[in-house]
Design a protein around this motif. Structure first.
Motif: not given
Length: 195
Positions: A1-3, A41-42, A44, A174-177, A179-180
């Motif tokens: 979740p860096s963003e 693939t990280g 979500f 670094n390996q998670t997402l 969505v914003r």
């Protein structure tokens, strides 16, 4: 979740948002997701819905977003990060601790650092207190779910070696997402929330 954790973004829970209610089932699910991250693939972790509040009066103020949906998830990620920071402090890993502290604050160039997430009154006050405590007795807090989350996550991290902590921290950052979803209109934000 860096963003999500960019230096200049701050998230404010709306007054109508419920208190932190996640319990052991939800924490365990999130931690299991993090432990099983595939390098290629990280993982979500879900979505958050934000509305820009327009509270950035210049280059020295962070941009404040109304956290319409995703408060529970984002709060838990902040608890994980805060607990990692404290654990790195205990292990005298100052560089790791500073990096995580930076993620947990919002600060525009030349401005003053403020907490990354501004929860509603009760949770906001107790989050700050719990983050600074060495020992946590959940019975002392109005929001036991919040206190239990800090206590449980800290206990889990206390069993890790420094190498395991660093690997877990890397995965989380670094390996998670997450969505914003940014919306301009409050009506759109609440439509997305309801959907």
């Amino acid at each position: 979740p860096s963003e999500i954790f960019s230096q200049t973004a701050r998230y404010k829970a709306p007054a109508f948002q419920r208190y932190y209610v996640w319990g052991e089932k939800q924490w365990e699910s999130l931690v299991e997701d993090l432990e099983t991250v595939d390098r290629k693939t990280g993982q979500f972790l879900g979505a958050i819905v934000l509305k820009d509040l327009g509270k950035h009066s210049g280059p020295t103020s962070p941009t404040t977003y109304l956290l319409v949906d995703g408060q529970q998830r984002l709060t838990t990620i902040c608890i994980l990060l805060e607990s990692l920071r404290k654990r790195f402090d205990q292990a005298e890993e100052e560089d790791q601790s500073r990096e995580i502290a930076r993620l947990l604050s919002a600060k525009a160039l030349g401005g003053t650092a403020v907490p990354k997430i501004a929860l509603n009154t009760l949770d906001g006050d107790e989050f700050g207190i719990l983050a600074s405590k060495e020992e946590i007795d959940s019975d002392e807090y109005e929001n036991r779910n919040l206190a239990d989350a800090f206590h449980t996550i800290r206990d889990w991290l206390s069993e890790m070696t420094v190498e395991d902590l660093a690997a877990f921290s890397f995965k989380l950052q670094n390996q998670t997402l997450v969505v914003r979803l940014d919306v301009n209109d409050a009506k759109d934000a609440f439509k997305l929330f309801e959907t």
